[in-house]
Structures are given as structure tokens and as C-alpha cells.
Design an enzyme around this catalytic site. Structure first.
Site, PDB file in Angstrom:
ATOM      1  N   LYS A   6      52.868  33.651  41.400  1.00 27.51           N
ATOM      2  CA  LYS A   6      51.485  33.337  41.006  1.00 27.51           C
ATOM      3  C   LYS A   6      51.492  32.726  39.612  1.00 27.51           C
ATOM      4  O   LYS A   6      52.009  33.317  38.677  1.00 27.51           O
ATOM      5  CB  LYS A   6      50.638  34.625  41.007  1.00 27.51           C
ATOM      6  CG  LYS A   6      49.252  34.458  40.351  1.00 27.51           C
ATOM      7  CD  LYS A   6      48.440  35.763  40.341  1.00 27.51           C
ATOM      8  CE  LYS A   6      47.124  35.614  39.572  1.00 27.51           C
ATOM      9  NZ  LYS A   6      46.345  36.877  39.493  1.00 27.51           N
ATOM     10  N   ASP A  64      42.923  33.087  33.695  1.00 24.94           N
ATOM     11  CA  ASP A  64      42.040  33.740  34.662  1.00 24.94           C
ATOM     12  C   ASP A  64      40.793  34.282  33.962  1.00 24.94           C
ATOM     13  O   ASP A  64      40.822  35.353  33.366  1.00 24.94           O
ATOM     14  CB  ASP A  64      42.799  34.879  35.358  1.00 24.94           C
ATOM     15  CG  ASP A  64      41.955  35.566  36.433  1.00 24.94           C
ATOM     16  OD1 ASP A  64      40.874  35.032  36.763  1.00 24.94           O
ATOM     17  OD2 ASP A  64      42.396  36.618  36.945  1.00 24.94           O
ATOM     18  N   LYS A 113      35.104  37.869  33.996  1.00 26.81           N
ATOM     19  CA  LYS A 113      35.652  39.057  33.348  1.00 26.81           C
ATOM     20  C   LYS A 113      34.915  39.331  32.046  1.00 26.81           C
ATOM     21  O   LYS A 113      34.375  38.406  31.435  1.00 26.81           O
ATOM     22  CB  LYS A 113      37.136  38.823  33.015  1.00 26.81           C
ATOM     23  CG  LYS A 113      38.070  38.819  34.203  1.00 26.81           C
ATOM     24  CD  LYS A 113      39.507  38.606  33.750  1.00 26.81           C
ATOM     25  CE  LYS A 113      40.470  38.559  34.925  1.00 26.81           C
ATOM     26  NZ  LYS A 113      40.607  39.836  35.640  1.00 26.81           N
ATOM     27  N   ASP A 142      48.539  35.363  33.161  1.00 22.68           N
ATOM     28  CA  ASP A 142      48.362  35.480  34.610  1.00 22.68           C
ATOM     29  C   ASP A 142      49.266  34.506  35.392  1.00 22.68           C
ATOM     30  O   ASP A 142      49.143  34.376  36.604  1.00 22.68           O
ATOM     31  CB  ASP A 142      46.883  35.256  34.952  1.00 22.68           C
ATOM     32  CG  ASP A 142      46.448  36.040  36.177  1.00 22.68           C
ATOM     33  OD1 ASP A 142      47.153  36.989  36.555  1.00 22.68           O
ATOM     34  OD2 ASP A 142      45.394  35.692  36.751  1.00 22.68           O
ATOM     35  N   ASP A 157      37.248  36.747  41.218  1.00 23.75           N
ATOM     36  CA  ASP A 157      38.309  37.207  40.319  1.00 23.75           C
ATOM     37  C   ASP A 157      39.553  37.664  41.097  1.00 23.75           C
ATOM     38  O   ASP A 157      40.617  37.861  40.512  1.00 23.75           O
ATOM     39  CB  ASP A 157      37.771  38.342  39.436  1.00 23.75           C
ATOM     40  CG  ASP A 157      38.653  38.611  38.233  1.00 23.75           C
ATOM     41  OD1 ASP A 157      39.570  37.807  37.975  1.00 23.75           O
ATOM     42  OD2 ASP A 157      38.413  39.626  37.544  1.00 23.75           O
ATOM     43  N   GLU A 164      41.574  35.992  42.705  1.00 21.78           N
ATOM     44  CA  GLU A 164      42.012  34.619  42.988  1.00 21.78           C
ATOM     45  C   GLU A 164      43.509  34.532  43.237  1.00 21.78           C
ATOM     46  O   GLU A 164      43.979  33.616  43.904  1.00 21.78           O
ATOM     47  CB  GLU A 164      41.623  33.691  41.823  1.00 21.78           C
ATOM     48  CG  GLU A 164      42.604  33.632  40.641  1.00 21.78           C
ATOM     49  CD  GLU A 164      42.800  34.967  39.931  1.00 21.78           C
ATOM     50  OE1 GLU A 164      41.928  35.847  40.072  1.00 21.78           O
ATOM     51  OE2 GLU A 164      43.823  35.141  39.250  1.00 21.78           O
ATOM     52  N   ARG A 216      45.520  36.357  45.029  1.00 17.88           N
ATOM     53  CA  ARG A 216      45.876  36.478  46.452  1.00 17.88           C
ATOM     54  C   ARG A 216      45.496  35.214  47.218  1.00 17.88           C
ATOM     55  O   ARG A 216      46.129  34.891  48.225  1.00 17.88           O
ATOM     56  CB  ARG A 216      45.244  37.751  47.032  1.00 17.88           C
ATOM     57  CG  ARG A 216      43.754  37.784  46.979  1.00 17.88           C
ATOM     58  CD  ARG A 216      43.172  39.187  47.118  1.00 17.88           C
ATOM     59  NE  ARG A 216      43.262  39.949  45.866  1.00 17.88           N
ATOM     60  CZ  ARG A 216      42.793  41.186  45.711  1.00 17.88           C
ATOM     61  NH1 ARG A 216      42.242  41.814  46.724  1.00 17.88           N
ATOM     62  NH2 ARG A 216      42.890  41.798  44.550  1.00 17.88           N
TER      63      ARG A 216
HETATM   64  N1  BES Z   1      44.797  38.557  37.023  1.00 17.62           N
HETATM   65  C1  BES Z   1      44.091  39.674  37.501  1.00 17.62           C
HETATM   66  C2  BES Z   1      44.916  40.951  37.532  1.00 17.62           C
HETATM   67  C3  BES Z   1      45.347  41.489  36.206  1.00 17.62           C
HETATM   68  C4  BES Z   1      44.687  42.546  35.632  1.00 17.62           C
HETATM   69  C5  BES Z   1      46.466  41.000  35.584  1.00 17.62           C
HETATM   70  C6  BES Z   1      45.115  43.072  34.440  1.00 17.62           C
HETATM   71  C7  BES Z   1      46.904  41.522  34.396  1.00 17.62           C
HETATM   72  C8  BES Z   1      46.227  42.562  33.829  1.00 17.62           C
HETATM   73  C9  BES Z   1      43.585  39.414  38.920  1.00 17.62           C
HETATM   74  O1  BES Z   1      43.353  38.097  39.241  1.00 17.62           O
HETATM   75  C10 BES Z   1      42.280  40.130  39.039  1.00 17.62           C
HETATM   76  O2  BES Z   1      41.392  39.789  38.329  1.00 17.62           O
HETATM   77  N2  BES Z   1      42.229  41.120  39.912  1.00 17.62           N
HETATM   78  C11 BES Z   1      41.063  41.900  40.068  1.00 17.62           C
HETATM   79  C12 BES Z   1      40.838  42.133  41.541  1.00 17.62           C
HETATM   80  C13 BES Z   1      39.510  42.732  41.854  1.00 17.62           C
HETATM   81  C14 BES Z   1      38.409  41.730  41.614  1.00 17.62           C
HETATM   82  C15 BES Z   1      39.514  43.188  43.289  1.00 17.62           C
HETATM   83  C16 BES Z   1      41.280  43.225  39.350  1.00 17.62           C
HETATM   84  O3  BES Z   1      42.388  43.742  39.396  1.00 17.62           O
HETATM   85  O4  BES Z   1      40.358  43.687  38.706  1.00 17.62           O
HETATM   86 ZN    ZN Z   2      44.500  36.678  38.166  1.00 18.68          ZN
HETATM   87 ZN    ZN Z   3      41.400  37.449  38.659  1.00 18.64          ZN
END
Ligand code: BES
Ligand code: ZN
Ligand code: ZN
Length: 500
Positions: free
Chosen positions: A265, A270, A277, A288, A347, A349, A351
Site C-alpha cells: 500500500k 491519507d 480524519k 501511509d 478513510d 481507502e 483496502r
Molecule cells: N491509513 C489508515 C490506517 C492507519 C491508522 C495507519 C493509524 C497508521 C496509523 C487507514 O487508511 C485508515 O484510515 N483506516 C481506518 C479504517 C476505518 C475507517 C474502518 C482506521 O483504521 O481508522
Molecule cells: Zn490509509
Molecule cells: Zn484511511
């Protein structure tokens, strides 16, 4: 920094700093330490008897101008209890010693391995420690904090009988650690300096230098391939997406042999998109793309170490931005595989872009897939910043990845992925939705989503969201990018036996 091999007796080594290590036990002045102690007129034994030198893990005892030794300094690093010691522990000891000396403006050092560790594995671990420890996240500082740069380091303790093992360990350790530092450099880059297009350029430069084949798909080819999931994330940004494909082909490829696919990825920033966020901490979302960078670093090492297996890396890269063209919660997208996805949260994204990355890797002849991604905040809740999460649909491949992680000294822990979680991603109007329906298990839900795209192909997913970034520096590491997964992926490729 160049790492040399030193075969001289330790007492006569003229160097600004001679480093070795002490175990936590009675009679800790033994073996090569006893020899040094003899040359130094019993001073080390005195230090141990007085209780100052205990051998506790990472305890630093610095002796200036040690009488009887040619070195200007002797640094003794605590190695902890001998029964818990493995050659891999030398990585941390060497890194911590180097950082300790660097902070004291020492520019040259020799790290001596002890009796019992005059092996290629030990030399490799020390070399990695020295190179990883010397890395600082100060590219954009006009004045470097750690003023001194260590310009010469050597691994000592080897003799005529063991020196070829030492030399091969140093060579291998150098390749792997420099590749991990290449990854860390990319991950530390801010998003204005590293867009998907710039990441592709950096990958091209790396591939050229390493002699790897590379193909960069631009937005037009991505659209032609109908990568609707990747494009849905990219549409919110003015920066176009890229898919970076790097291929390593062994010198004697065997027909019918397995092909290892590495998918990473690379969201260069992000924001969360329309499901934006919070401002606090958002600046960190430049990391990210750590999964993609780890895959590139692994390819850099693989090109030089030349495993027998063919390896294909696929790195989907985009920004995730809100904007007039951005996708909206509730939108339905058609992925490259043909599956329809309800994007409930923009968010989630990572996946989405991996769905198309995995589908594309499958078209390139891969027989096994491993992806690395900073995928979920939930993996940080589950495993903190200590272990990366390991998910998969094939136990033998999961076991191989876990065994590589242990061999490489990168902590990873298996997570469940059984069919009971499948209902979490059921959608009312599409084949699947991109987030779970509020039942917890966020990291598993994300992995479950990816499983839908790996389908029957043996696949492992590494969630490195908690382990790719260090908020506070450690005695053995600068803060910032860690380069997690590079060493595990390299070990996996090196040992990917064709019987699989
Ligand atoms: N890039 C984030 C995950 C992340 C979180 C990376 C903290 C590094 C540190 C990912 O794209 C994301 O935002 N995931 C969300 C998913 C949720 C919306 C189901 C998350 O983990 O909050
Ligand atoms: Zn992300
Ligand atoms: Zn995200």
C-alpha cells in the site's frame, strides 16, 4: 558508511572506540573479555566486582584511554542474561552502541563479537545494527543534531578460520540494512516531496541501479485495466495515481516454479477523504505508503542477493484527498476483479487500492501473495507498536512468513481470519462494503476485505500500521520510519523453496 572486517587481536586494535558486550552473570569477565581484562591489568574485573559493570541489557560502560589497550575508548554494552541471547540480539546492541558513540562525536568504531558468535549470522546482525543505528531522520535539517557522522566501522573478533564467514555476513548485512534505510528514507519524506509520481521516479532510479525490470502504470493504463477501486480513491486528488510494478527474475528460471508476489500500500497522504480524519496527528499520514516502500526496499535487496524464486512487486499509489471530485460515502465502485464495493467510509481507502493491486498481481503470474500495508488503527489497539499483525488464507504460507519474521528479528503475530468474520463486510446493495458494521475487530475486517480479492491464491497480509513509525527515539533507533517488513520479505524470498 563502510563496514570493514577486522582480524587483529582486540588489545592491539588502534581505534577511537572498541565496543564489545558483557553478559549479566557471575564471572562475566570471561573469554575475550578476560583477555582484554588481562591486557588492562584487571580493571574490568574491578568494575564488575564494584557493581558498576552489571551486564544488564543496554547498560553502557565507557572507559576512556583503557590502560594496556591500543583503543582510545572501550565501550562495554550490557547484553542481558546469556540464556536469552541469540545472534539477532547483536543488531540492537550494535545499533545502540553506535548511537551512544555518535552522540559523543566519535566518528570511528570497531564492534567485536565474542567467542561463540564468530559466525556469518552474528557479523550480519552487527552490520545491520551499525547501519540501521547510523540512520537519522534529519534530511531536511540544515544543522544535523548528531553532528558527528560515523564514517568507518568494523566488525572484529574474527580470526583466520572464521573471517570468510565474517566477510559474507558483513556483505549480506550491508545489502539488507541499506535497503531498509532506503525504505525509511522514502517513508520519512513528506507528502509534498513524495507524490505517487515522485515515488514512481524513485522506484525507477532504484530499479535502474539494481538491474530490476520496472513498469509504471499511469492513470490512462490504470483506467484501461478498469482498476475502479484504486481510481475511486485517486479521483479526489489533483495528483494522478500510479501502479509501480517491479520484477526480479532469477538467472535460471524454472518453468512451473512458484512466483512470489509482493503487494504494498502506498497512499502518499491519507486525509481520510470526505470521511476526513481529525487534524491532530494527521501530519503523520505521510507514512501511509510504508507498505509500498517496504516492498521496494525488499526488491532492492532481492536484486542483490539473487534468490532462486521470481518476485513480482505491485505497488498501487495514490493520495486520499477530499475535494469536489472526491468519492462520497455510499458510492459504489467496481473493482478490477469485477466485484462491486459500497464505500461506506472513504478513510478505509487502503483496502480499496490493495483490492486492485492484488487483482493485478494475480494477472502477472504470481502463485503466492504477501501484502504489506499501514491498513488500520485497529491493529494498533490489538498489538500496539510492538508486533505487526499477520493474516492469511493459507496456513503453510502464514507459517513461512512468521518463521521469516523470527529469523529476521522483526516482531509479527498471527491474527484470526475465519469465515465468521465474513458477515462483517456484507453490503445491502453491493457485493461487499469497505468497513465493518460496528462490531469491533477492525483489523480483521480489513483483512477479510482483502481476502475477497486474493480468493483462492495463497496470500498473507501484514498490517504494519502500528510498527512502521516510531514516535519517540529508542537507544537503538532514530524516531520516524522503522522500515518494518523489509527484512522479513527478503528472508521469505531467500528461502522460498520451490517445493511450495
Ligand atoms: N491509513 C489508515 C490506517 C492507519 C491508522 C495507519 C493509524 C497508521 C496509523 C487507514 O487508511 C485508515 O484510515 N483506516 C481506518 C479504517 C476505518 C475507517 C474502518 C482506521 O483504521 O481508522
Ligand atoms: Zn490509509
Ligand atoms: Zn484511511
Amino acid at each position: 558508511m563502510h563496514i570493514a572486517l577486522e582480524t587483529q587481536p582486540l588489545a592491539s586494535l588502534a581505534t577511537p572506540a572498541l565496543v564489545t558486550y558483557v553478559f549479566e552473570k557471575d564471572g562475566r569477565i570471561e573469554g575475550s573479555l578476560a583477555e582484554l581484562d588481562k591486557a588492562a591489568g584487571g580493571r574490568l574485573k574491578q568494575l564488575a566486582d564494584s557493581g558498576e559493570l552489571t551486564g544488564k541489557t543496554l547498560e553502557m560502560t565507557l572507559v576512556h584511554y583503557p590502560a594496556g589497550l591500543a583503543a582510545e575508548r572501550l565501550l562495554l554494552v550490557g547484553a542481558g542474561k546469556p540464556d536469552k541471547f541469540a545472534p539477532g540480539a547483536l543488531r540492537k546492541l550494535a545499533a545502540a552502541a553506535l548511537r551512544y558513540l555518535k552522540a559523543r562525536s566519535v566518528t570511528k568504531l570497531v564492534f567485536a563479537v565474542r567467542e561463540g558468535e564468530r559466525t556469518a549470522a552474528a557479523a550480519e546482525a552487527v552490520t545491520q545494527g551499525l547501519l540501521l543505528g547510523s540512520f537519522d531522520s534529519d534530511r531536511y535539517k540544515t544543522e544535523k543534531k548528531n553532528g558527528a557522522v560515523i564514517d568507518l566501522a568494523a566488525v572484529a573478533g574474527f580470526d583466520a578460520a572464521t573471517q570468510s564467514a565474517g566477510a559474507s555476513g558483513i556483505a549480506r548485512g550491508t545489502i539488507i540494512a541499506e535497503s531498509q534505510n532506503f525504505t525509511r528514507e522514502l517513508v520519512n519524506e513528506p507528502a509534498n516531496k513524495l507524490t505517487p509520481r515522485k515515488l514512481a521516479e524513485r522506484a525507477q532510479a532504484m530499479a535502474r541501479e539494481a538491474g530490476l525490470e520496472i513498469d509504471v502504470l499511469d492513470e490512462k493504463r490504470i483506467a484501461d485495466l478498469k482498476m475502479g477501486a484504486l481510481l475511486s480513491v485517486a479521483q479526489g486528488s489533483i495528483e494522478p495515481p500510479r501502479v509501480i510494478v517491479v520484477t526480479y527474475t532469477p538467472e535460471q528460471p524454472r518453468s512451473g516454479a512458484p512466483v512470489l508476489g509482493l503487494v504494498g500500500k502506498a497512499v502518499t497522504f491519507d486525509t481520510g477523504g470526505i470521511s476526513i480524519k481529525p487534524a491532530e496527528g494527521m501530519e503523520k499520514m505521510k507514512y501511509d505508503m510504508a507498505g509500498g516502500a517496504a516492498v521496494l526496499g525488499a526488491m532492492r535487496a532481492i536484486a542483490r542477493l539473487k534468490p532462486a524464486v521470481k518476485v513480482v512487486a505491485v505497488i498501487p499509489s495514490t493520495e486520499n484527498m477530499p475535494g469536489g471530485r472526491a468519492q462520497k460515502p455510499g458510492d459504489i465502485q467496481i473493482a478490477m476483479s469485477g466485484k462491486s464495493i459500497e464505500v461506506v467510509n472513504t478513510d478505509a481507502e487502503g483496502r480499496l487500492i490493495l483490492a486492485d493491486g492484488i487483482a493485478y498481481a494475480k494477472t502477472l503470474g504470481c502463485t503466492h501473495l504477501v501484502d504489506a500495508a499501514t491498513l488500520t488503527g485497529a491493529i494498533v489497539v490489538a498489538l500496539a507498536n510492538v508486533n505487526a499483525g499477520v493474516f492469511g488464507n493459507n496456513q503453510p504460507l502464514i507459517d513461512r512468513v512468521l518463521s521469516s519474521s523470527r529469523a529476521a528479528g522483526e516482531k509479527m503475530w498471527p491474527m484470526p481470519l475465519d469465515d465468521d468474520y465474513r458477515e462483517f463486510i456484507k453490503s445491502n446493495i453491493a457485493d461487499i462494503q469497505n468497513v465493518g458494521s460496528g462490531k469491533g475487530g477492525g483489523a480483521i475486517t480489513a483483512a477479510m476485505f482483502l481476502r475477497e480479492f486474493a480468493e483462492e491464491m495463497p496470500w498473507v497480509h501484514l498490517d504494519i500500521a502500528g510498527t512502521a513509525w516510531l514516535d519517540d527515539q529508542k537507544p537503538w533507533s532514530a524516531k520516524g520510519a522503522t522500515g518494518i517488513a523489509v527484512r522479513t520479505l527478503v528472508d521469505l524470498a531467500m528461502n522460498f523453496d520451490s517445493a511450495q
